[in-house]
Each structure stands twice: as C-alpha cells, then as structure tokens.
Scaffold this active site. Structure first.
Site: not given
Ligand code: CTP
Length: 400
Positions: A215, A284, A294, A310-312, A328, A342, A346
């Site tokens: 991104n 995500d 390749k 994983p959502d860290i 953020f 959010k 979280k």
């Molecule tokens: N974050 C993380 N791990 C992930 C996704 C997000 O640690 N796999 C953290 C980002 O560093 C940031 C926050 O979570 O601090 C953003 O979360 P979120 O907005 O849920 O991520 P998005 O994917 O942008 O959510 P959405 O698509 O629903 O807006």
C-alpha cells in the site's frame, strides 16, 4: 495566539550563533521569540554574518553584548572560545552555511563560533540555509551525515523560493518552527524510563519472489512517533515495513516485510513494553500459496486467493498484561463514527484517526484522538509536531 507566544523558556540559556547567509535576518525574529519566552540569549556572529545583519540589532534584541571575535578583550583571560558556552544549556547555529557545516563536521576551529562548537559541552543544533545545489551537493550531504552521526541535531532545511531566485531545498526553517524545535528540546522527558514499541510503514505480501501486494503508506507518521518517543525519554523499538526513511537517532529498528513477519517481530518484543503504538498500514490479507518461483505469463485469467492476516493491534490488546495500546485509523469517510467503533472493537484506550486522503505520503496531517473521555482535535501540523502532542496525551493517560 501562536504556540510560540504562549510557550515558556524561562531561564533557559541559549547560545545563538549566526553565520553568513541571507536568512540571518530571520534570526533577529528568532531572538525576539526566545526573549519573549523568557530565555537568556547570548549571540555570537561570524565575520560573514555581520555583513548580512548588524550586531547592534542582535544586541538590542537579546539585551546582551554580541561576540564576534576570538580575541575579544571583554573576556578577561582570553578564553572566549571556552567561556561563552560553559553556562549554556544549548547551542543553536542559525543560519548555518554550507561552509560552516563543513567546518564543524571536520573539527575546524578558525574563528570564535566554530571554536565554541568544538569546545562545547552542551547540545548543538544547526539550521542550515543555502542554495538548493549547495544543499544537495555530495560534500554538504556528507558533512550533514557526519554531524548527525556526531549527535548534532539538524533542523530542516525546508523547500521553497530562495533569495537567489532558484527554488528548492535549502531555505532555513521559519523562526516559529525553530522555536518549536527548541521547545521540544527543553520539554520534560514525559516518557522517561518507559519502553515504547512502534510499528510503521506498509506491509508487503508476496505473490511470488518478485511481486507482491502493498500500500502507499510512507511510514512518515510512524517514524515521527518513534522520534517523539525518544525525545520524550523513552527506550524505543520500531518495527518497520519497507520505507526509504532514515531511522531516527536513538531508535532500534527492526525491518519486516509481511504482516505475519510484523506480528512475529512485535510479539517477541511486546511483553517487555509499556506502550505499543500501531501506526503501520498492515495489509488485511495475504496471498494463499505464494509461489517460490516467478509466475509466468499465461493466456487465461489468473486468480489470487487471499486469506486474512492477524490483527496485530487487537492481538496485543488482548494479552493478559497488555501494554498501553494506541491505534491509528485512516478512514475515507465518517471519521468520528468509524473511529469510536474501531476503538471499542479493538478494546484499546486510545485511537488516533485521520482522513486517509489528507495524510498519506505528506509531511503534515491532522489527527483526532479518541479516548474514554471523548475526542481531542489536533489541527494540521507537521507529523513530528502531531507525534509529540500524541505522546504528551499518552503520558497524561498513563499518569491517570
Ligand atoms: N492493525 C494491525 N494489524 C492489522 C491491521 C491493523 O496492527 N492486521 C492496526 C494498524 O496499525 C492501526 C489499526 O490497527 O493501528 C488500524 O486498524 P483498522 O482500521 O482495523 O485496519 P483497517 O484494515 O484499516 O480496518 P478497516 O479496513 O475496517 O477500516
């Protein structure tokens, strides 16, 4: 009322050095700001600086004698080069010419100001001001890198129109900006003794050895947060996706690629942390079955299967003895509504939200902080300024 006019530098002792550049006139305004904030300002000028602005002006503004000469008879024992800096909290050279940077990077000391620089015990900050080609010349860049490695803080320069008629990098920062930088140097170390872990930048999810999904995050905000945390006295680890940014001095940086790498790097370190700030733009999804060779062009469509990452942040927030977690959020609409949702989802105490279209890749941003007390608007400012405000907020919440 500007930030500068409200801030206090009561009792701070500054040695302000001027070298020969057109921007010297801005240092008159800077002196005025310091004096208004209660600082004690001693001005030293090089011979060349006196061609651009009269010592009398700076003497009037600072209310003190201005020094220009290594052999100044006003200093009884002929030790001006030592004595004038000994009672100072900080030295600032603004403007600093290419010649002066070259001199002090190499330890030359052939006039009063350069001798004071090499003989100092206090912090040194420099605010370069020069023509764009002089700034970008390999020699100047080499000297600036040497100075940084020696622990000198380099303020700016900024891009813009130049006195010579050219445009580009090399303008001295505005007096208000330099003033703000010094304020932060004098700021109390709000996070002293705290260990802060920051994620920054984009992640990169491989498709094959030469391709991937990423991104447009530049990493600037995360790096600014790491720098502000060091300034606030914290011990800082930065887990970073790919960026071209310079690691802020004093920060331990760990480079990662994918979201899963980032999660592993965070999880092995987070237990020793007091604060976790997730600024990274984490993908995500990752590609299922990324190829080790390749992928060759074929005739038909190619479908990639994506599986969730994983959502860290959520994982860290769920830990039994979780650190203080800051998230953020970059939204493209309905900032308030999405941000509060959010934060709750979280289960984190603090979330900093912005509108993505106003933030990505830029040096400035505007943030709204959401916590259990509601929202706090941080108006548009350089990312480093916002980062300092965010950390001041974190420190205040930690004290509650
Ligand atoms: N974050 C993380 N791990 C992930 C996704 C997000 O640690 N796999 C953290 C980002 O560093 C940031 C926050 O979570 O601090 C953003 O979360 P979120 O907005 O849920 O991520 P998005 O994917 O942008 O959510 P959405 O698509 O629903 O807006």
């Amino acid at each position: 009322m500007g930030a500068a006019s409200m801030a206090s530098m009561q009792g701070k002792r500054i040695l302000l050095g001027l070298t020969g550049g057109v921007a010297a006139y801005k240092s008159a305004e800077l002196t005025r700001l310091f004096i208004k904030a209660g600082a004690d300002v001693r001005v030293v000028m090089t011979e060349a600086a006196t061609r651009f602005i009269g010592p009398v002006t700076l003497q009037a503004l600072s209310g003190q004698a201005v020094y220009t000469d290594l052999w100044d008879p006003r200093i009884a024992d002929n030790m001006a080069h030592i004595e004038l800096s000994r009672d100072r909290d900080l030295m600032l050279v603004a403007p600093a010419t290419a010649d002066f940077l070259a001199k002090i990077a190499n330890g030359l000391a052939d006039d009063l100001l350069s001798t004071l620089c090499i003989a100092r015990r206090c912090l040194l900050l420099v605010a370069p001001a020069m023509n764009v080609e002089m700034w970008s010349s390999p020699a100047t860049q080499r000297n600036v890198a040497l100075l940084r490695a020696d622990g000198v803080t380099v303020l700016g320069p900024a891009a813009g129109d130049q006195a010579c008629g050219e445009t580009g990098m090399g303008r001295m920062l505005e007096p208000e900006q330099i003033f703000a930088e010094l304020m932060s140097q004098f700021a109390p170390r709000l996070l002293r003794g705290k260990r802060v872990l920051v994620t920054a930048g984009p992640t990169f999810e491989p498709i094959d050895p030469v391709r991937g999904i990423t991104n447009i995050s530049s990493g600037k905000m995360g790096y600014a947060v790491a720098q502000a945390a060091v300034e606030a006295g914290a011990e800082v680890t930065l887990v970073s996706g790919g960026t071209s940014l310079v690691t802020p001095a004093g920060v331990t940086r760990i480079d990662v690629q994918s979201a899963r790498d980032m999660r592993d790097a965070v999880m092995t370190r987070v237990k020793k942390c007091d604060v976790f700030i997730a600024v990274a733009a984490v993908a995500d999804y990752h590609v299922v079955g990324a190829k080790s060779q390749k992928i060759k062009r074929g005739d038909g469509n190619l479908t990639l299967e994506l599986a969730p990452n994983p959502d860290i942040l959520a994982e860290v927030a769920k830990l039994p003895r979780a650190p203080f977690c800051v998230g953020f959020a970059a939204e493209t609409e309905k900032l308030h509504e999405y941000a509060q949702a959010k934060r709750k989802k979280k289960k984190i105490p603090l979330l900093a939200a912005n509108l993505a279209q106003h933030a990505f890749g830029q040096d400035t941003n505007a943030l709204t902080l959401f916590d259990d007390k509601g929202e706090h608007v941080l108006p548009r400012a350089p990312k480093i300024v916002l980062a300092r405000q965010l950390l001041a907020h974190v420190a205040a919440m930690l004290r509650r």
